[in-house]
Design an enzyme around this catalytic site. Structure first.
Site, mmCIF file in Angstrom:
data_model
loop_
_atom_site.group_PDB
_atom_site.id
_atom_site.type_symbol
_atom_site.label_atom_id
_atom_site.label_comp_id
_atom_site.label_asym_id
_atom_site.label_seq_id
_atom_site.Cartn_x
_atom_site.Cartn_y
_atom_site.Cartn_z
ATOM 1 N N HIS A 24 1.205 -1.400 -0.060
ATOM 2 C CA HIS A 24 -0.139 0.081 -0.041
ATOM 3 C C HIS A 24 0.530 1.251 0.064
ATOM 4 C CE1 HIS A 24 -3.437 -2.698 1.283
ATOM 5 N NE2 HIS A 24 -4.277 -1.835 0.864
ATOM 6 N N LYS A 32 -0.340 4.923 4.053
ATOM 7 C CA LYS A 32 -1.543 3.744 5.339
ATOM 8 C C LYS A 32 -0.814 3.600 6.487
ATOM 9 C CE LYS A 32 -3.930 -0.506 5.157
ATOM 10 N NZ LYS A 32 -5.014 -0.422 5.275
#
Ligand SMILES: NC(=O)c1ccc[n+]([C@@H]2O[C@H](COP(=O)([O-])OP(=O)(O)OC[C@H]3O[C@@H](n4cnc5c(N)ncnc54)[C@H](O)[C@@H]3O)[C@@H](O)[C@H]2O)c1
Length: 263
Positions: free
Chosen positions: A152, A156
């Protein structure tokens, strides 16, 4: 017509949800909650076609002032539980995309959501990701060795991703448990990743990434890779729209988009 309040409206996901509401005929934006740009009109801030709402920073107060059918929440793991409680107390339905919701949290949501509340929580709104999870569950019937690598963007905050945890749970349902007698030596702690249901999960965080996951199965002389890539945040919007529209058909709390579609 669904009157919608977007919570976390100025975040990367929230902005996409606001634009989804703006371009969808049966959705109407009635509130935009965020901690930034309070008092400004979201229409000007996001250059929207039609939708217009003053940005407010108190979800509870906003729900007292507008006629909302549903709240869509993409905020942070730190505030999401408070937001769900506030929305349930206001008697409004909610679709939650914010991740970091644990099983214990889910039980709490079930406690404070009474028979009138409809709550949909999905760690991943990308339909392709749901298929990747389903196919992984199927593959686990035939291949017993598996690891998950999720990647990600560096913004995040929680790891591993909710999708990776859910994938491991689904795979585990079909996995044949086996005795592992190897004694692994981790020369660096965490080198083999985290473990969920006996499945190793590796989390990568880098700028330039959006949301990607690879489920790697190993077998005698063969490997199988099931990979899903969300290359932009619009990839989640068909799933968000589906969830908003399904609120009328569900009872209570539903966790996971897979429970809203026939696989
Ligand atoms: N379910 C899915 O498919 C999916 C997909 C992508 C991201 N996510 C999750 O969605 C969440 C948001 O992601 P993002 O990339 O948009 O993050 P982001 O940091 O860009 O946005 C979060 C927004 O929430 C706002 N915010 C913080 N506290 C608030 C509060 N008390 N009230 C209202 N707004 C508040 C912030 O100001 C910010 O604008 C994360 O948990 C992320 O993991 C879920």
């Amino acid at each position: 017509m669904k009157n919608i309040v977007v919570s976390g409206a100025l975040g990367k996901m929230g902005q996409e949800v606001v634009k989804l509401v703006d371009r969808t005929d049966n959705f109407k934006l009635v509130g935009a909650v965020d901690v930034a740009k309070v008092g400004e009109d979201i229409k000007e801030v996001l250059n929207l076609e039609q939708a217009s709402a003053e940005i407010t920073n108190d979800l509870g107060e906003t729900l007292e002032q507008v006629e909302a059918d549903a709240v869509v929440d993409f905020t942070t793991p730190q505030v999401v539980m408070g937001n769900i409680k506030t929305v349930c107390e206001a008697g409004v339905d909610i679709v939650v995309g914010t991740t970091g919701i644990t099983e214990a949290d889910l039980n709490k949501v079930k406690e404070f959501a009474d028979e009138n509340n409809k709550v949909i929580i999905a760690p991943n709104f990308a339909i392709g990701a749901i298929l990747m999870m389903e196919f992984s569950k199927k593959a686990a019937k035939f291949l017993d060795d598996v690891e998950i690598i999720e990647q990600h963007h560096d913004g995040k905050l929680d790891a591993p991703s909710g999708t990776a945890i859910k994938t491991a749970e689904l795979i585990q349902e079909n996995l044949t448990p086996k005795e592992d007698e190897r004694e692994e030596i981790e020369k660096l702690e965490g080198a083999r990743g985290a473990e969920q249901d006996g499945i190793n999960i590796h989390s990568v965080r880098l700028p330039g990434l959006v949301a990607h996951q690879e489920v790697l199965f190993g077998g005698e002389g063969q490997t199988l890779k099931l990979r899903h890539d969300s290359i932009n945040r619009r990839s989640f919007m068909p799933g968000v729209a589906l969830a908003i529209n399904k609120l009328d058909e569900i009872d209570g709390v539903v966790y996971g988009l897979d429970n809203l579609i026939e696989l």
